[in-house]
Design a protein around this motif. Structure first.
Motif, PDB file in Angstrom:
ATOM      1  N   ALA A  49       0.845  -1.196   0.000  1.00 26.97           N
ATOM      2  CA  ALA A  49       0.000   0.000   0.000  1.00 26.97           C
ATOM      3  C   ALA A  49       0.875   1.239   0.000  1.00 26.97           C
ATOM      4  CB  ALA A  49      -0.924   0.006   1.222  1.00 26.97           C
ATOM      5  N   TYR A  60      -3.453   0.344  -3.229  1.00 30.01           N
ATOM      6  CA  TYR A  60      -3.339  -0.954  -2.586  1.00 30.01           C
ATOM      7  C   TYR A  60      -3.085  -2.032  -3.628  1.00 30.01           C
ATOM      8  CZ  TYR A  60      -5.617   1.401   1.337  1.00 30.01           C
ATOM      9  OH  TYR A  60      -5.916   2.268   2.359  1.00 30.01           O
ATOM     10  N   LYS A  65      -6.536  -5.278  -0.960  1.00 31.59           N
ATOM     11  CA  LYS A  65      -7.597  -4.285  -1.131  1.00 31.59           C
ATOM     12  C   LYS A  65      -8.867  -4.745  -0.425  1.00 31.59           C
ATOM     13  CE  LYS A  65      -7.258  -2.419  -5.057  1.00 31.59           C
ATOM     14  NZ  LYS A  65      -7.287  -2.177  -6.512  1.00 31.59           N
TER      15      LYS A  65
END
Length: 119
Positions: A49, A60, A65
């Motif tokens: 990230a 991300y 995610k």
């Protein structure tokens, strides 16, 4: 000079949560993009990230995610990684990095913190 130091790693069961912190000493913290990377045994380091200088933009990897959230507090020179619904495949050493341009040329890296997720 900026020296990032990670903390918050540990052992957690699958489905659990951890919050990593990365505190960076030195001035001009807010002039850097901050990122989290990880490296599992026998694998290459991978992007997790990233967050922009003012925190307004985040990125991300597809694998995290919806489960991980990156944030930063420029007043505290700290970036965070909230990790929820952890999976065994999240087991790795997690590193934070600071860059003023690209991640390939990131200026500063922390020493890493171990995250282990048991099944």
């Amino acid at each position: 000079q900026v020296q990032p130091v990670e903390s918050g790693g540990g052992l957690v069961q699958a489905g659990g949560s951890l919050r990593l912190s990365c505190a960076a000493s030195g001035r001009a913290f807010s002039s850097y993009w901050m990122g989290w990377f990880r490296q599992a045994p026998g694998k290459e380091r991978e992007f997790v990230a990233a967050i922009s200088r003012n925190g307004g933009t985040t990125y991300y990897s597809d694998s995290v995610k919806g489960r991980f959230t990156i944030s930063r507090d420029n007043a505290k020179n700290t970036v965070y990684l909230q990790m929820n619904n952890l999976k065994p495949e999240d087991t790795a050493v997690y590193y934070c990095a600071l860059t003023s341009s690209t991640w390939e040329s990131a200026e500063y890296w922390g020493q890493g913190t171990q995250v282990t997720v048991s099944s």
